[in-house]
Design an enzyme around this catalytic site. Structure first.
Site, PDB file in Angstrom:
ATOM      1  CG  ASP A   1      31.212  10.299  96.539  1.00  0.00           C
ATOM      2  OD1 ASP A   1      31.666   9.531  95.667  1.00  0.00           O
ATOM      3  OD2 ASP A   1      30.795   9.923  97.645  1.00  0.00           O
TER       4      ASP A   1
ATOM      5  CG  ASP B   1      27.480  14.558  94.049  1.00  0.00           C
ATOM      6  OD1 ASP B   1      27.113  13.521  93.465  1.00  0.00           O
ATOM      7  OD2 ASP B   1      27.646  14.637  95.283  1.00  0.00           O
TER       8      ASP B   1
ATOM      9  CB  SER C   1      14.422 -23.009  90.539  1.00  0.00           C
ATOM     10  OG  SER C   1      13.664 -24.170  90.576  1.00  0.00           O
ATOM     11  CG  LEU C   2      19.940 -23.688  89.464  1.00  0.00           C
ATOM     12  CD1 LEU C   2      21.047 -22.891  90.142  1.00  0.00           C
ATOM     13  CD2 LEU C   2      20.499 -24.373  88.222  1.00  0.00           C
TER      14      LEU C   2
ATOM     15  CD  GLU D   1      27.837 -19.230  87.518  1.00  0.00           C
ATOM     16  OE1 GLU D   1      26.769 -18.636  87.449  1.00  0.00           O
ATOM     17  OE2 GLU D   1      28.589 -19.398  86.550  1.00  0.00           O
TER      18      GLU D   1
ATOM     19  CE  LYS E   1      20.824 -21.495  94.548  1.00  0.00           C
ATOM     20  NZ  LYS E   1      19.989 -20.494  95.165  1.00  0.00           N
TER      21      LYS E   1
ATOM     22  CG  ASP F   1      20.100 -15.903  99.722  1.00  0.00           C
ATOM     23  OD1 ASP F   1      19.086 -16.110  99.029  1.00  0.00           O
ATOM     24  OD2 ASP F   1      20.128 -16.064 100.949  1.00  0.00           O
TER      25      ASP F   1
ATOM     26  NE  ARG G   1      12.457 -18.857  89.134  1.00  0.00           N
ATOM     27  CZ  ARG G   1      11.680 -19.689  89.806  1.00  0.00           C
ATOM     28  NH1 ARG G   1      10.975 -19.247  90.815  1.00  0.00           N
ATOM     29  NH2 ARG G   1      11.606 -20.960  89.467  1.00  0.00           N
TER      30      ARG G   1
ATOM     31  CD  GLU H   1      19.635 -14.177  92.705  1.00  0.00           C
ATOM     32  OE1 GLU H   1      19.478 -14.571  91.529  1.00  0.00           O
ATOM     33  OE2 GLU H   1      19.059 -14.692  93.668  1.00  0.00           O
TER      34      GLU H   1
ATOM     35  CE1 TYR I   1      21.829 -19.842  80.636  1.00  0.00           C
ATOM     36  CE2 TYR I   1      19.827 -19.637  81.950  1.00  0.00           C
ATOM     37  CZ  TYR I   1      20.552 -20.271  80.947  1.00  0.00           C
ATOM     38  OH  TYR I   1      19.999 -21.321  80.277  1.00  0.00           O
TER      39      TYR I   1
ATOM     40  CE  LYS J   1      24.932 -21.211  86.246  1.00  0.00           C
ATOM     41  NZ  LYS J   1      24.934 -19.776  85.973  1.00  0.00           N
TER      42      LYS J   1
ATOM     43  CE  LYS K   1      20.029 -23.433  99.418  1.00  0.00           C
ATOM     44  NZ  LYS K   1      18.879 -22.715  98.981  1.00  0.00           N
TER      45      LYS K   1
ATOM     46  CB  CYS L   1       2.360  -5.925 129.903  1.00  0.00           C
ATOM     47  SG  CYS L   1       3.635  -4.805 129.297  1.00  0.00           S
TER      48      CYS L   1
ATOM     49  CB  CYS M   1       2.406  -1.625 132.270  1.00  0.00           C
ATOM     50  SG  CYS M   1       1.413  -2.390 130.992  1.00  0.00           S
TER      51      CYS M   1
ATOM     52  CB  CYS N   1       0.957  -4.601 126.379  1.00  0.00           C
ATOM     53  SG  CYS N   1       0.494  -3.457 127.686  1.00  0.00           S
TER      54      CYS N   1
ATOM     55  CB  CYS O   1       2.472   0.047 128.394  1.00  0.00           C
ATOM     56  SG  CYS O   1       3.713  -1.228 128.238  1.00  0.00           S
TER      57      CYS O   1
HETATM   58  S1  IVH Z   1      21.738 -20.100  87.054  1.00  0.00           S
HETATM   59  C1  IVH Z   1      18.435 -22.484  84.680  1.00  0.00           C
HETATM   60  N1  IVH Z   1      23.553 -19.020  88.560  1.00  0.00           N
HETATM   61  O1  IVH Z   1      19.328 -19.448  92.158  1.00  0.00           O
HETATM   62  C2  IVH Z   1      19.200 -22.028  85.846  1.00  0.00           C
HETATM   63  N2  IVH Z   1      21.319 -19.063  89.364  1.00  0.00           N
HETATM   64  O2  IVH Z   1      17.363 -22.036  92.163  1.00  0.00           O
HETATM   65  C3  IVH Z   1      19.512 -20.604  85.821  1.00  0.00           C
HETATM   66  N3  IVH Z   1      21.027 -17.957  91.532  1.00  0.00           N
HETATM   67  O3  IVH Z   1      16.448 -18.598  90.399  1.00  0.00           O
HETATM   68  C4  IVH Z   1      20.035 -20.085  87.083  1.00  0.00           C
HETATM   69  N4  IVH Z   1      23.127 -17.367  91.814  1.00  0.00           N
HETATM   70  O4  IVH Z   1      17.849 -16.700  91.255  1.00  0.00           O
HETATM   71  C5  IVH Z   1      22.246 -19.342  88.444  1.00  0.00           C
HETATM   72  N5  IVH Z   1      25.263 -18.047  89.781  1.00  0.00           N
HETATM   73  C6  IVH Z   1      23.986 -18.352  89.650  1.00  0.00           C
HETATM   74  C7  IVH Z   1      23.043 -18.025  90.636  1.00  0.00           C
HETATM   75  C8  IVH Z   1      21.703 -18.400  90.463  1.00  0.00           C
HETATM   76  C9  IVH Z   1      21.903 -17.325  92.324  1.00  0.00           C
HETATM   77  C10 IVH Z   1      19.598 -18.116  91.853  1.00  0.00           C
HETATM   78  C11 IVH Z   1      18.662 -17.750  90.749  1.00  0.00           C
HETATM   79  C12 IVH Z   1      17.792 -18.936  90.497  1.00  0.00           C
HETATM   80  C13 IVH Z   1      18.036 -19.776  91.716  1.00  0.00           C
HETATM   81  C14 IVH Z   1      18.030 -21.231  91.304  1.00  0.00           C
END
Ligand code: IVH
Length: 667
Positions: free
Chosen positions: A34, A38, A83-84, A113, A115, A117, A136, A172, A225, A287, A311, A405, A408, A423, A429
């Protein structure tokens, strides 16, 4: 150094620093420490200051963000961000596979792959440069958060290798667990509500108006993607390989699968291994690999037919509800906490679960002694999801939220539209008193570094302090005889209290701990109303006239000043020399001449630095924006202004003015 030499050195340093960023943040494999990093950065900052003509918005120095408020422009997505569809069982995944096989006779491969969060982002690159980052939003259009995304070190500003001239890449944005925990500790320390989970923290951060705050939060990003016309491969898996060579962070756990059994292997493996990852994941995305086949299968209204999400199940155990405790915070809000028979859940022993508020208790219909199901989902703190009624004792007593409370004994109140009980005994308190004192001394408030929460507790236990004004009336003789405090610490406490008298008004205002008056609100109030007396006298209308202050905040301020004890407090703090008005240098040069105007500064200037010009605009009531839109009133243009900005301003017919003309606007 002559300009030629400087240009060469600057370009070398930029390449070096970007390489080290890549090694550290993308590959997790730093080559230098580091300190060395720097030093290179400091050298580059120095040279860029000395030679502003070589300014480059994509320089690694620009990753620190800016502390000026930005507006987010809405941008239409070139390709919808859908979304999926979710599945929760292996059976549903099998059905997906069967659906796909009915739609095509081709032999194909899947890609599994993780997912992630977090919060999704779409990045556009042109000629190897990041030109736009958009959230998005509603899937059709999102917010342009480019300035914030540029602070994320694992996202390349310039690509390496052989990349397509134009493409989009989605992924993400995440806050790693370790950073999330640190951030929440800091937030609690300054009396701010902690984030519920890393996902909320990441999306909240990405939408921060202040990109310097975003830079400080250490976000990370995984890309998954690639979209565009002239991509180098048909396969999604292969495209991700390419993306990784262009400098993106791509998960190394992505795997090709030839059949459903291989998919199940991946699901079972990651259901366990995900617990070792540094970031949150909530499932697996499955996919079809071939882009051509993806196109053939197309989309339903909401999601692609060529992919689904599986999920992970939130981990759930059952245990007994022993009792409920109630915690009183600095603001007086009472939070119920369930005390459980200790049980192992997702690797840690769980003894307590949050119940949030009275409505949650009612909704769950809890009885003492119930067997309850406890889950650790996306939230870090476990929660009770339901009671198992088959085990309920017929004579068991229902849990009812307390009326008084626990600290107090004051009758609790609940304001209309609010879920929490409070409270109202602000000044009597104990946890509220201590909480207010702790907030008062924090770094962002009075920054009294000689004091910490343990010393506050000690002083409180010894009846030396009951409110913030008492702090300034402490004497050395009060302190030196206390257990654990020697003469040295006592002197230090008094010295830091003395130093705090120079803390500017806006921070003193924040330190008072008036409900809803956070740092930003305090700043706005101080700038607009200038003295504590003006704030005290202000009517609801005058208060709501201040930018960012709505009726809820205004009412809270009026309510605070209607309490005689608070008025006395201010009187005593004034006598002790705390700062209750804007300093003259802050007032000088202040006007309202630019009120309601949005200005954008671009390029380098002769007489003033960009920061000085920005401060000048704010001081005169104007707003600094970072991107040009039809709403921008002026573009203040210096030397070397980017041609695209200039062109855009001309197209939108936005007046372009010089720094002198800006100064004249306030005359
Ligand atoms: S593919 C057309 N790959 O999950 C689909 N999505 O409900 C394109 N997410 O909005 C999404 N990991 O924010 C894809 N490996 C991954 C992901 C991923 C997280 C999220 C993404 C999307 C939501 C789908």
């Amino acid at each position: 150094m002559d300009p030629n030499e400087a240009a060469k050195r600057i370009s070398h340093l930029r390449e070096e620093l970007e390489k080290h960023n890549y090694n550290y943040y993308v590959l997790n494999n730093p080559e230098i420490d580091d300190y060395a990093f720097d030093q290179l950065m400091a050298e580059l900052i120095g040279l860029e200051n000395e030679f502003p003509e070589f300014f480059d918005a994509d320089s690694p120095t620009q990753r620190i963000g800016s502390d000026h408020n930005q507006e987010f422009k809405q941008v239409a997505h070139k390709y919808l961000m859908l979304s999926l569809s979710n599945t929760y069982t292996e059976e549903e995944v099998r059905e997906f596979d069967q659906r796909v096989r009915k739609l095509t006779d081709e032999n194909f491969e899947y890609v599994c792959e993780l997912k992630f969060d977090g919060t999704s982002i779409s990045l556009t690159y042109e000629n190897g440069l990041l030109i736009r980052a958009v959230t998005r939003g509603d899937g059709e259009k999102g917010d342009d958060v480019t300035a914030n995304v540029k602070t994320i070190k694992s996202i390349p500003l310039k690509l390496r290798g052989d990349y397509p001239a134009e493409f989009e890449i989605r992924g993400e944005v995440l806050l790693p667990f370790a950073v999330f925990e640190m951030l929440n500790r800091e937030r609690e320390e300054i009396g701010e509500q902690p984030f519920a989970n890393p996902r909320n923290a990441a999306s909240g951060t990405l939408k921060c108006q202040n990109s310097a705050v975003v830079a400080s939060r250490k976000l990370d990003a995984y890309l998954y993607y690639v979209l565009g016309n002239n991509l180098p491969d048909d396969g999604h898996f292969e495209l991700l390989r390419h993306a990784s060579l262009w400098g993106f962070k791509v998960s190394e756990h992505t795997r090709k699968c030839r059949n459903i059994e291989e998919i199940f292997d991946f699901l079972r493996e990651w259901n366990v291994r995900r617990k070792d990852l540094p970031v949150a994941t909530d499932g697996v995305v499955i996919k079809i690999n071939s882009s051509a086949l993806q196109q053939e299968l197309g989309f339903t209204a909401k999601s692609p037919r060529w992919a689904i999400a599986y999920k992970f199940k939130a981990e759930r155990v059952s245990t007994t509800l022993n009792s409920i405790s109630y915690q009183v915070g600095r603001t007086g809000a009472v939070t119920p906490v369930a005390n459980l028979q200790p049980i192992l859940l997702a690797g840690t022993v769980v003894k307590r679960a949050t119940l949030h508020n009275a409505d949650v208790i009612k909704g769950l219909d809890l009885h003492f002694g119930d067997v309850v199901f406890v889950e650790k989902g996306g939230e870090i703190i476990p929660k009770i999801v339901s009671a198992d009624l088959t085990f309920r004792h017929p004579m068991s007593e229902a849990v009812r939220f307390i009326e008084h409370c626990p600290e107090c004994n004051t009758l609790l109140i609940r304001q209309e539209g609010e879920s929490a009980f409070y409270c109202p005994n602000e000044t009597g308190c104990p946890p509220q008193i201590k909480g207010k004192l702790e907030h008062f001394i924090t770094r962002k408030a009075m920054n009294i570094d000689g004091l910490g929460s343990e010393t506050i507790e000690l002083l409180f236990q010894n009846n030396l302090i009951r409110n913030i004004a008492d702090l300034y009336e402490l004497k050395i003789s009060d302190l030196i005889y206390l257990e654990r405090l020697g003469e040295k610490s006592a002197t230090r406490i008094l010295e830091s209290l003395e130093t705090s008298k120079t803390v500017p008004f806006e921070r003193v205002l924040f330190a008072l701990g008036i409900r809803y008056v956070g740092e930003t609100v305090a700043k706005k109030l101080a700038r607009e109303l200038k003295t504590i007396d003006q704030i005290e006298k202000a009517t609801i209308e005058e208060l709501t006239g201040v930018e960012e202050i709505g009726s809820k905040i205004a009412e809270s301020i009026i309510n605070w000043f209607s309490n005689d004890q608070n008025k006395q407090l201010i009187g005593r703090l004034k006598n002790n020399g705390l700062c209750f008005e804007l300093k003259t240098e802050q007032k000088a040069g202040q006007s309202e001449k630019l009120k309601g105007l949005s200005l954008i500064i671009s390029g380098t200037f002769e007489k003033f630095s960009r920061d000085e010009l920005k401060a000048f605009i704010e001081l005169n009531g104007g707003k600094n924006v970072t991107s040009i839109s039809a709403k921008t009133n002026y573009l203040v243009a210096g030397e070397n202004i980017g041609p695209s900005k200039l062109e855009k301003a001309q197209k939108l017919k936005i007046p372009i003015i010089s720094e002198d003309e800006l100064l004249q606007l306030t005359n």
